[in-house]
Design an enzyme around this catalytic site. Structure first.
Site, PDB file in Angstrom:
ATOM      1  N   ASP A  89       0.870  -1.177  -0.193  1.00 25.52           N
ATOM      2  CA  ASP A  89       0.048   0.115  -0.013  1.00 25.52           C
ATOM      3  C   ASP A  89       0.859   1.176   0.054  1.00 25.52           C
ATOM      4  O   ASP A  89       0.396   2.470   0.354  1.00 25.52           O
ATOM      5  CB  ASP A  89      -0.883  -0.086   1.289  1.00 25.52           C
ATOM      6  CG  ASP A  89      -0.192   0.030   2.555  1.00 25.52           C
ATOM      7  OD1 ASP A  89       0.960  -0.232   2.508  1.00 25.52           O
ATOM      8  OD2 ASP A  89      -0.859   0.021   3.700  1.00 25.52           O
ATOM      9  N   CYS A 115      -5.672   4.812   1.113  1.00 28.68           N
ATOM     10  CA  CYS A 115      -7.182   4.355   1.889  1.00 28.68           C
ATOM     11  C   CYS A 115      -7.282   4.934   3.197  1.00 28.68           C
ATOM     12  O   CYS A 115      -8.396   4.881   3.467  1.00 28.68           O
ATOM     13  CB  CYS A 115      -6.845   2.831   1.534  1.00 28.68           C
ATOM     14  SG  CYS A 115      -7.052   2.125   0.011  1.00 28.68           S
TER      15      CYS A 115
END
Length: 236
Positions: free
Chosen positions: A128, A186
Site C-alpha cells: 500500500d 486508503c
C-alpha cells in the site's frame, strides 16, 4: 488426501480444457509470494489457496485492526490484535491443508528483499505504499521474476503483469514514484470494501494464468472504475 479426493477437490478447474491435469500439476508445484495480507492480499490468498497452490508465501509486518475488516476478508473479529501473517496462515489451513504456507513477518526492505523474493516463482504486490512497490519491482527485474501488480483507492483500481516473458516493468509506465509522500491513500480517502475483492480476484486470476501458461495481455495496464463501472486498458 487420496488421489480421487484431490481430483474431486479441483475437478472444476481440471475440467477446463485449457488447464486439465497438467495445469493442476503446475498449480500444485507453483511457488507464489504475496506481499501484503490486507485488502488486495486477502482475495489473492483466498483464491490461490483454494486453487491448490503448492507453496504460498505471505509477507506482512502488521497486525489486524478493526477497521481492516470491511475489506480484508481472510481476517475476522477474533483476529484483531493478531499478526496478519498468523491470521492468514490460520485461514489457509482451514481452507486447504495441502497448501504449504510460508509466513514472513517482516517488512520488505532493501536489506531483505532479494533473499525473500528469490525463493518464489511469481511475486504478487499487494502493498500500500510507493516505496515498497518500486523496491519489489526492481528486485523482480534483477531476479527475472514475474510480478503481478495491483492498487486501489476509493472506487478505482489498477492491475498489470510486469516483467513476465520479457515484458516491461513498473518503471516503463511510471518511471519514478511520486515525490509527494503525503499523497492520498486508503487511510485518508477510504476504499469501498468490495473493490479490493474485485481487483484482488483479478490478480489471482492473472497469477493462475501465468502458472498454467494461458494467454496473457502483457504491457497493458487495466484501469477499473467501479463508480461508473468502466474498465479500460492502456498499452505501454
Amino acid at each position: 488426501m487420496k488421489n480421487e479426493d484431490v481430483f474431486a477437490r479441483y475437478s472444476r478447474q481440471i475440467f477446463i480444457e485449457e488447464i486439465g491435469l497438467e495445469g493442476q500439476r503446475k498449480i500444485r508445484n507453483a511457488k507464489v509470494l504475496v506481499i501484503g495480507a490486507g485488502g488486495l492480499g486477502s482475495p489473492v490468498i483466498q483464491y490461490l489457496a483454494a486453487a491448490g497452490i503448492g507453496k504460498l508465501g505471505v509477507s506482512d509486518f502488521d497486525e489486524v485492526e478493526l477497521h481492516n475488516l470491511n475489506r480484508q476478508t481472510i481476517h475476522n473479529e477474533n483476529s484483531v490484535g493478531v499478526s496478519k501473517v498468523k491470521s492468514a496462515e490460520e485461514f489457509v489451513k482451514k481452507l486447504n491443508h495441502q497448501v504449504r504456507f510460508i509466513g514472513i513477518e517482516q517488512k520488505i526492505n532493501e536489506a531483505n528483499a532479494k533473499e525473500i523474493v528469490s525463493g518464489f516463482d511469481i511475486i504478487i504486490d499487494g502493498s500500500d505504499n510507493f516505496k515498497t512497490r518500486y523496491l519489489v519491482n526492481d528486485v523482480c527485474v534483477r531476479l527475472k521474476k514475474p510480478l503481478v501488480y495491483g492498487s486501489i483507492l476509493g472506487f478505482s483500481g489498477q492491475v498489470a503483469i510486469f516483467n513476465c516473458k520479457g515484458s516491461k516493468n513498473l518503471r516503463d509506465i511510471f518511471p519514478e514514484p511520486p515525490f509527494d509522500e503525503n499523497l492520498p491513500d486508503c487511510d485518508s480517502l477510504g476504499v469501498l470494501g468490495a473493490l479490493p475483492g474485485i481487483v484482488g480476484s483479478m490478480m489471482a486470476n492473472l497469477t493462475l494464468k501465468i502458472i498454467t501458461d494461458l494467454p496473457l495481455q502483457l504491457n497493458q495496464l487495466t484501469l477499473i472504475d467501479t463508480l461508473e463501472w468502466r474498465f479500460q486498458t492502456v498499452d505501454f
